[in-house]
Scaffold this motif. Structure first.
Motif, short mmCIF file in Angstrom:
data_model
loop_
_atom_site.label_atom_id
_atom_site.label_comp_id
_atom_site.label_asym_id
_atom_site.label_seq_id
_atom_site.Cartn_x
_atom_site.Cartn_y
_atom_site.Cartn_z
N ASP A 1 2.20 7.24 -1.48
CA ASP A 1 3.01 8.39 -1.88
C ASP A 1 2.28 9.28 -2.89
OD1 ASP A 1 5.02 7.50 -0.21
OD2 ASP A 1 6.12 6.49 -1.81
N GLY A 2 1.65 8.68 -3.88
CA GLY A 2 0.90 9.47 -4.86
C GLY A 2 -0.33 10.13 -4.25
N MET A 3 -1.00 9.41 -3.36
CA MET A 3 -2.18 9.98 -2.70
C MET A 3 -1.79 11.18 -1.83
SD MET A 3 -4.88 8.14 -3.61
CE MET A 3 -6.14 8.16 -2.36
N ARG A 4 -0.65 11.10 -1.18
CA ARG A 4 -0.18 12.22 -0.34
C ARG A 4 0.10 13.45 -1.18
NH1 ARG A 4 4.26 11.10 3.87
NH2 ARG A 4 3.50 13.12 4.52
N GLY B 1 0.80 -1.22 0.00
CA GLY B 1 0.00 0.00 0.00
C GLY B 1 0.83 1.26 0.00
N GLN B 2 2.09 1.16 0.45
CA GLN B 2 2.97 2.33 0.47
C GLN B 2 3.17 2.87 -0.94
OE1 GLN B 2 2.69 3.00 3.84
NE2 GLN B 2 4.63 3.99 3.40
N MET C 1 -12.67 10.98 7.28
CA MET C 1 -12.97 10.05 6.21
C MET C 1 -11.68 9.29 5.94
SD MET C 1 -14.13 10.53 2.27
CE MET C 1 -15.74 11.14 2.74
N VAL C 2 -11.76 7.98 5.93
CA VAL C 2 -10.59 7.14 5.72
C VAL C 2 -10.60 6.60 4.30
CG1 VAL C 2 -9.41 5.02 6.43
CG2 VAL C 2 -10.47 6.48 8.15
N ILE C 3 -9.48 6.76 3.63
CA ILE C 3 -9.27 6.12 2.34
C ILE C 3 -8.19 5.06 2.55
CG2 ILE C 3 -8.63 6.40 -0.08
CD1 ILE C 3 -9.54 9.34 0.16
N LEU C 4 -8.60 3.81 2.49
CA LEU C 4 -7.71 2.67 2.66
C LEU C 4 -7.12 2.33 1.30
CD1 LEU C 4 -6.70 0.36 4.56
CD2 LEU C 4 -8.75 -0.89 3.87
N VAL C 5 -5.78 2.22 1.21
CA VAL C 5 -5.14 1.98 -0.08
C VAL C 5 -4.31 0.70 -0.06
CG1 VAL C 5 -5.11 4.41 -0.75
CG2 VAL C 5 -3.16 3.47 0.45
N ASP C 6 -4.44 -0.06 -1.14
CA ASP C 6 -3.67 -1.27 -1.37
C ASP C 6 -3.72 -1.53 -2.87
OD1 ASP C 6 -2.07 -3.36 -0.41
OD2 ASP C 6 -3.76 -4.71 -0.09
N PRO C 7 -2.64 -1.95 -3.49
CA PRO C 7 -2.66 -2.11 -4.94
C PRO C 7 -3.67 -3.13 -5.46
CG PRO C 7 -0.41 -2.10 -4.17
CD PRO C 7 -1.28 -2.16 -2.97
#
Length: 155
Positions: free
Chosen positions: A32-35, A27-28, A72-78
């Motif tokens: 980085d792009g989301m940040r 998910g890292q 609001m949480v956005i959970l990220v994983d490829p």
């Protein structure tokens, strides 16, 4: 806003405070792009790995902002393959008080989407692609292989 080709005025998004949570380690790569897009968002991490024999998630780390219930949480994983890791991550976030959650993945399998929506029908999933199916080892076909290994050059 400055792109490699030109400058432009971009509106600033307002509203609920955000928290981006990545499922370690793959998910890292999305975080980085989301940040870059959401620089004021707080960051959280959930360390989960998939046991290769049982395909069930095993948690080894959890750290989110104390005020997670206000964000609001956005959970990220490829990838969303079997769905079990994302299901476990959302359960953990809800246990910590998160109420507004969205899941962002690059590639999903139909089986993982079904598993995830059965467990968390209240959490929308955003994906760039839904691939064909899972193989007998729980990998997405055609998929991308192991996202963490591809991102970090391991294995």
């Amino acid at each position: 806003m400055e792109t490699p080709l030109a400058s432009f005025d971009a509106p600033l998004l307002t509203g609920k405070k955000l928290c981006l949570v990545s499922i370690l380690r793959a998910g890292q790569g999305l975080l980085d792009g989301m940040r870059t897009l959401l620089p004021s968002a707080r960051i959280g991490h959930i360390g989960l790995y998939r046991d290769q024999e049982t395909l069930t998630p095993v948690e080894y780390f959890f750290k989110v902002p104390e005020d997670i219930e206000e964000r609001m949480v956005i959970l990220v994983d490829p990838m969303l393959a079997t769905g079990h890791t994302a299901v476990a991550a959302v359960h953990r976030l809800k246990d910590a008080g998160a109420a507004a959650i969205k899941l962002a993945v690059l590639v999903a399998a139909p089986e993982g989407l079904r598993t995830f929506h059965d467990a968390h029908p209240d959490v929308p999933v955003f994906t760039a692609a839904v691939d064909e199916r899972l193989d007998e080892n729980g990998y997405i076909l055609p998929g991308l292989g192991d996202a963490g290994d591809r991102l970090y050059g391991t294995r």
